[in-house]
Each structure stands twice: as C-alpha cells, then as structure tokens.
Design a protein around this motif. Sequence first.
Motif, PDB file in Angstrom:
ATOM      1  N   ARG A   1      29.346  22.048  78.141  1.00  0.00           N
ATOM      2  CA  ARG A   1      27.881  21.994  78.038  1.00  0.00           C
ATOM      3  C   ARG A   1      27.458  21.879  76.579  1.00  0.00           C
ATOM      4  O   ARG A   1      28.029  22.496  75.701  1.00  0.00           O
ATOM      5  N   GLY A   2      26.440  21.088  76.345  1.00  0.00           N
ATOM      6  CA  GLY A   2      25.883  20.940  75.008  1.00  0.00           C
ATOM      7  C   GLY A   2      26.567  19.895  74.164  1.00  0.00           C
ATOM      8  O   GLY A   2      26.326  19.820  72.972  1.00  0.00           O
ATOM      9  N   GLY A   3      27.384  19.100  74.724  1.00  0.00           N
ATOM     10  CA  GLY A   3      27.984  18.086  73.859  1.00  0.00           C
ATOM     11  C   GLY A   3      28.830  17.224  74.634  1.00  0.00           C
ATOM     12  O   GLY A   3      29.648  16.507  74.584  1.00  0.00           O
TER      13      GLY A   3
END
Length: 193
Positions: free
Chosen positions: A191-193
């Motif tokens: 998550r987040g990238g």
Amino acid sequence: MPMQYEYTAIAEAQVPRASNPIFQHLLDTYASETSKVISVWRQFNADDMNFKPAERSSSVLDIMKHQLLSERRFFAEFMGLPGEPEAAALLPREPTPAAFCRRNEELCRPRLDRLAGRDETWWLEVVPFFDVQRQRIWVFWRRVLHTCHHRTQVQTWLRLAGQHVPTIYGPSGDVKWDEADPTYSLEAAKRGG
C-alpha cells in the motif's frame, strides 16, 4: 483510526511546547514512551518483581531500577540537562510496580519542562557519551531506544509470567482493535506505492 490505549500517564495535552517547534517531536516521543513503559509496568503484581525468565536474566525489579537510574545518568551526565535529582533520591521507597510507575512519571514531567526550553544550539552541541562524542539529540534518541529495549524486555516477561500485555503501538495478543490494519501480508506492505 485513533490509538486506543488502556492507560496514558502523560496525555498529549500535558506535554509542554518546545521553544523551537522543530524539537516538539522529542518531547512528544519522550512523554509517549514514558507512558508506554508505565502501562507495561502497571501490569505486574508485587509478587512478580523478582520474576526473571532465566537465571542469568535481570529480574523485573532490576529492570525497573535500571530504567530510573540509567535515565537520570543519560540526562544528567551525557546530555548535561540541569535540574536532575540526586541519584540517591531516584528509587521509590517501596519496591512495588505502583511505586515505580509513580516515580517514573514524577521524574519525566519536570524533564519535559526543562527540555522544552532548550534551543537548537543546545540540542546540536557535541558532548561526551561514554568513549565517543555525539550530539545531544543523538544521545536523546539513544536514550529513547534504550528505554524501548527494556520496555520490550519486560513486556515479554509479562507474557512469560502469564500477565496481561497492554497495547503499545497498536493491538497486542491480549487486546484487539476492530479497525486495526496490521501489516502481516505482502498486499498490506504494498500500500502507498
């Protein structure tokens, strides 16, 4: 999701404001870590104070004493923070978890006030630390890590002694949060990238 701690010794609103806002995280972290140590220590009973998981290990009482004594040394000797009490006045009269919790909080609160007034020059000054030279801010973070090490040590001993393990940075094996989203999978880590 807000963190849901069972006990907080020093609430966020009670942490003094740093004279330079860039150092506020130091005060916030020190107060938070002190609260986490106290929340773990509160789980021990007086009968647990001599508990140690192995013969060569320190007891719970030994670690509590070490926390108060070594923290004073870090702030007084290595960081040169004025106003530290004499070493003989550090330990509580009664060697109980409740007395150690109270004393830890009593020692932390005035330190927060004294640290709040320190400026950038003070924090970045290089000072002796055992056999090396380090900036005060480095020594401070070494202290926080030392505290975390011993908190985790006795937190493990809580489990071994069959006691309740409180939340520290999130849910524990004894405390569940419905909204918690721990990272136990590759999908969560992505998550987040």
